[in-house]
Design an enzyme around this catalytic site. Sequence first.
Site, mmCIF file in Angstrom:
data_model
loop_
_atom_site.group_PDB
_atom_site.id
_atom_site.type_symbol
_atom_site.label_atom_id
_atom_site.label_comp_id
_atom_site.label_asym_id
_atom_site.label_seq_id
_atom_site.Cartn_x
_atom_site.Cartn_y
_atom_site.Cartn_z
ATOM 1 N N SER A 1 3.207 -1.557 10.555
ATOM 2 C CA SER A 1 4.654 -1.589 10.798
ATOM 3 C C SER A 1 5.296 -2.946 10.474
ATOM 4 O O SER A 1 6.192 -3.399 11.174
ATOM 5 C CB SER A 1 4.969 -1.175 12.242
ATOM 6 O OG SER A 1 4.557 0.171 12.458
ATOM 7 N N GLY B 1 2.153 2.920 10.833
ATOM 8 C CA GLY B 1 3.086 4.042 10.674
ATOM 9 C C GLY B 1 3.765 4.471 11.964
ATOM 10 O O GLY B 1 4.378 5.529 12.029
ATOM 11 N N GLU C 1 -7.160 5.032 7.624
ATOM 12 C CA GLU C 1 -6.976 6.434 7.222
ATOM 13 C C GLU C 1 -8.238 6.968 6.543
ATOM 14 O O GLU C 1 -8.594 8.137 6.699
ATOM 15 C CB GLU C 1 -5.735 6.556 6.329
ATOM 16 C CG GLU C 1 -4.456 6.423 7.151
ATOM 17 C CD GLU C 1 -3.275 5.804 6.429
ATOM 18 O OE1 GLU C 1 -3.257 5.784 5.186
ATOM 19 O OE2 GLU C 1 -2.354 5.332 7.129
ATOM 20 N N HIS D 1 -9.845 1.343 4.881
ATOM 21 C CA HIS D 1 -8.564 1.570 5.563
ATOM 22 C C HIS D 1 -8.784 2.562 6.706
ATOM 23 O O HIS D 1 -9.606 3.484 6.579
ATOM 24 C CB HIS D 1 -7.544 2.115 4.566
ATOM 25 C CG HIS D 1 -6.148 2.119 5.126
ATOM 26 N ND1 HIS D 1 -5.704 3.098 5.975
ATOM 27 C CD2 HIS D 1 -5.120 1.241 4.979
ATOM 28 C CE1 HIS D 1 -4.459 2.825 6.325
ATOM 29 N NE2 HIS D 1 -4.076 1.703 5.727
ATOM 30 N N LYS E 1 0.070 4.246 -0.407
ATOM 31 C CA LYS E 1 -0.598 5.453 0.084
ATOM 32 C C LYS E 1 -0.341 6.617 -0.889
ATOM 33 O O LYS E 1 -0.297 6.386 -2.098
ATOM 34 C CB LYS E 1 -0.156 5.755 1.516
ATOM 35 C CG LYS E 1 -0.326 4.512 2.420
ATOM 36 C CD LYS E 1 -0.196 4.771 3.883
ATOM 37 C CE LYS E 1 -0.434 3.462 4.650
ATOM 38 N NZ LYS E 1 -0.397 3.606 6.093
ATOM 39 N N GLU F 1 -5.608 -4.482 10.684
ATOM 40 C CA GLU F 1 -4.631 -3.404 10.857
ATOM 41 C C GLU F 1 -4.943 -2.639 12.150
ATOM 42 O O GLU F 1 -5.765 -1.717 12.143
ATOM 43 C CB GLU F 1 -4.686 -2.442 9.681
ATOM 44 C CG GLU F 1 -4.312 -3.063 8.361
ATOM 45 C CD GLU F 1 -3.694 -2.055 7.394
ATOM 46 O OE1 GLU F 1 -2.653 -2.365 6.827
ATOM 47 O OE2 GLU F 1 -4.249 -0.950 7.232
ATOM 48 N N ASN G 1 0.873 -1.189 0.000
ATOM 49 C CA ASN G 1 0.000 0.000 0.000
ATOM 50 C C ASN G 1 0.903 1.230 0.000
ATOM 51 O O ASN G 1 1.444 1.617 1.039
ATOM 52 C CB ASN G 1 -0.910 -0.026 1.234
ATOM 53 C CG ASN G 1 -1.784 1.228 1.310
ATOM 54 O OD1 ASN G 1 -1.806 2.044 0.383
ATOM 55 N ND2 ASN G 1 -2.511 1.380 2.408
HETATM 56 P P1 13P Z 1 2.782 0.901 7.792
HETATM 57 O O1 13P Z 1 3.339 -0.401 7.262
HETATM 58 O O2 13P Z 1 3.517 2.098 7.294
HETATM 59 O O3 13P Z 1 2.643 0.843 9.288
HETATM 60 O O4 13P Z 1 1.298 1.042 7.215
HETATM 61 C C1 13P Z 1 0.425 -0.013 7.314
HETATM 62 C C2 13P Z 1 -0.768 0.254 6.489
HETATM 63 O O5 13P Z 1 -1.550 1.150 6.776
HETATM 64 C C3 13P Z 1 -0.980 -0.569 5.293
HETATM 65 O O6 13P Z 1 -2.253 -0.389 4.756
#
Ligand code: 13P
Length: 254
Positions: free
Chosen positions: A214, A174, A98, A96, A11, A168, A9
């Site tokens: 992560s 993150g 976010e 997601h 982003k 997640e 992903n």
């Molecule tokens: P990170 O791997 O940067 O923690 O992000 C995870 C994520 O949101 C994948 O969709």
Amino acid sequence: MRKKIIAANWKMNMTAAEAASFMEDLELELKNFDGAEVVIVPPFTVLPRLSEIISEIPGVTLGAQNMWHETSGAFTGEISAGMLREFFTRYVVLGHSERRTIFGETDELVNKKVKAALAASLRPILCVGETLEERDAGRVHEVLSRQLKGSLAGLDTDQMLDTVIAYEPVWAIGTGRTATPEQAQEAHAFIRKTIGEIFDPATAAKVRIQYGGSVKPDNAKELLHQPDIDGALVGGASLDPRGFAKIVKAAARS
Ligand code: 13P
């Protein structure tokens, strides 16, 4: 057997040129490796370029990060499942955290998107997960159960089998603070049990459940070897082709 699925992903990162260069490196790193399905989930603007490149690489498919559930019309700034299919997109990440926290998406909206994706032959990667506050309050199961029941409402078993779940935990995204393999396994087993209740245990046994939050080259193997973890949804660490290839290879059976 559930084939492991490792998704990148990206982003809001990567231009089309950067993505093309990434794929060159990734292809070299993964030459002759077929131990996992790899999905690249770039920004929309990169889909046309990557759809040409990825069609030449076996075992690698394309995903999108979001979509709107209507087929067309006055929805400024949105994109439909059919538009994503035009570029041979196979998967779409939905719900997601976010999208839920920054853009206010609810389980009800996510459910509409899941159904619209499936109707257009796109496979949803449905994200669920609790916040730190919810974990500390002992509400992990309650939150996961609500998200799963709300987002998967009205699906039949075939549609469930075309859907991938991504667990997640919001506090692990993150932050560099990953769930321990035991914490992740416990949540994944609960998710599978809940899918068994919504559908049936035989269906639940076939559904793939990814872990995200992560994931890095040095913690991937331990996570991916848990019995109910069938893949990873990787954010930050998926931007480096060598690191991402290491995570993909960690999915191979030891
Ligand atoms: P990170 O791997 O940067 O923690 O992000 C995870 C994520 O949101 C994948 O969709």
